[in-house]
Write a protein that holds these residues in place. Structure first.
Motif, PDB file in Angstrom:
ATOM      1  N   VAL A   1       0.858  -1.180   0.000  1.00 32.07           N
ATOM      2  CA  VAL A   1       0.000   0.000   0.000  1.00 32.07           C
ATOM      3  C   VAL A   1       0.890   1.225   0.000  1.00 32.07           C
TER       4      VAL A   1
ATOM      5  N   SER B   1      -3.567   5.960   0.970  1.00 28.77           N
ATOM      6  CA  SER B   1      -5.019   5.895   0.913  1.00 28.77           C
ATOM      7  C   SER B   1      -5.566   7.279   1.233  1.00 28.77           C
TER       8      SER B   1
ATOM      9  N   ARG C   1     -13.264   6.660  -0.905  1.00 27.83           N
ATOM     10  CA  ARG C   1     -11.900   6.345  -0.481  1.00 27.83           C
ATOM     11  C   ARG C   1     -11.199   5.590  -1.597  1.00 27.83           C
TER      12      ARG C   1
ATOM     13  N   THR D   1      -7.236   3.772  -2.724  1.00 24.95           N
ATOM     14  CA  THR D   1      -5.965   3.249  -2.218  1.00 24.95           C
ATOM     15  C   THR D   1      -5.050   2.959  -3.398  1.00 24.95           C
TER      16      THR D   1
ATOM     17  N   TYR E   1      -1.717   1.045  -4.813  1.00 28.67           N
ATOM     18  CA  TYR E   1      -0.920  -0.151  -4.560  1.00 28.67           C
ATOM     19  C   TYR E   1       0.221  -0.243  -5.561  1.00 28.67           C
TER      20      TYR E   1
ATOM     21  N   THR F   1     -10.572   0.119   0.127  1.00 31.86           N
ATOM     22  CA  THR F   1      -9.322  -0.311   0.759  1.00 31.86           C
ATOM     23  C   THR F   1      -9.047  -1.797   0.577  1.00 31.86           C
TER      24      THR F   1
END
Length: 157
Positions: free
Chosen positions: A60, A63, A73, A75, A77, A145
């Motif tokens: 990760v 976020s 939201r 995130t 990666y 997430t």
């Protein structure tokens, strides 16, 4: 409502499995839980747990909540493909499923990898192989997430 969500998740999982598998591997067809391993043109299906030639790892990066997109939201990666072989990986195909929920459909949400129309990821044209004992990293931004489920479908060396 919870039952409906569980049923929907189960149906999506089944749809993913039936869409990606069986996966053609030379004259054979690899099933779910197997990897097509191609060594100098010789194909074989092996259990995913026995595929030590290549590994995927995720990290990760960050976020955040985007107020301009309805307080959703997101995130970011990084996914690293590691070649554990003494020879170059010539090609790799990575399966995705419904968990690869990109922020948007533009190429701004995924980079350093080709996303094929069937949802399979493969090396970009400017990275035709992964050298022996080297790694290659690609990334994406997902809604939410939950990390994406990624599985190696095929590795050729």
């Amino acid at each position: 409502m919870r039952s409906i969500l569980i049923l929907l998740g189960l149906l999506l999982t089944i749809a993913f499995a039936s869409a990606s598998f069986p996966y053609q591997c030379g004259q054979q067809s690899c099933q779910y839980g197997q990897v097509c391993r191609i060594d100098n043109g010789v194909c074989g299906c092996i259990p995913v747990n026995d595929c030590h030639e290549v590994s995927l790892s995720s990290k990760v990066i960050g976020s955040w909540v985007d107020g301009s997109r309805g307080n959703k939201r997101y995130t970011q990666y990084d996914i690293t493909i590691t070649n554990n072989l003494n020879t170059n990986i010539k090609q790799i195909y990575i399966a995705t499923d419904y968990t690869l929920r990109l922020r948007d459909s533009s190429n701004n949400s995924i980079w350093n990898v080709n996303l094929l129309p069937n949802g399979i990821l493969t090396l970009p044209s400017y990275q035709p192989s992964i050298n022996a004992h080297a790694s290659f990293t690609f990334g994406f931004i997902l809604e939410g997430t939950q990390p994406a489920h990624l599985n190696v479908l095929s590795v050729s060396f």
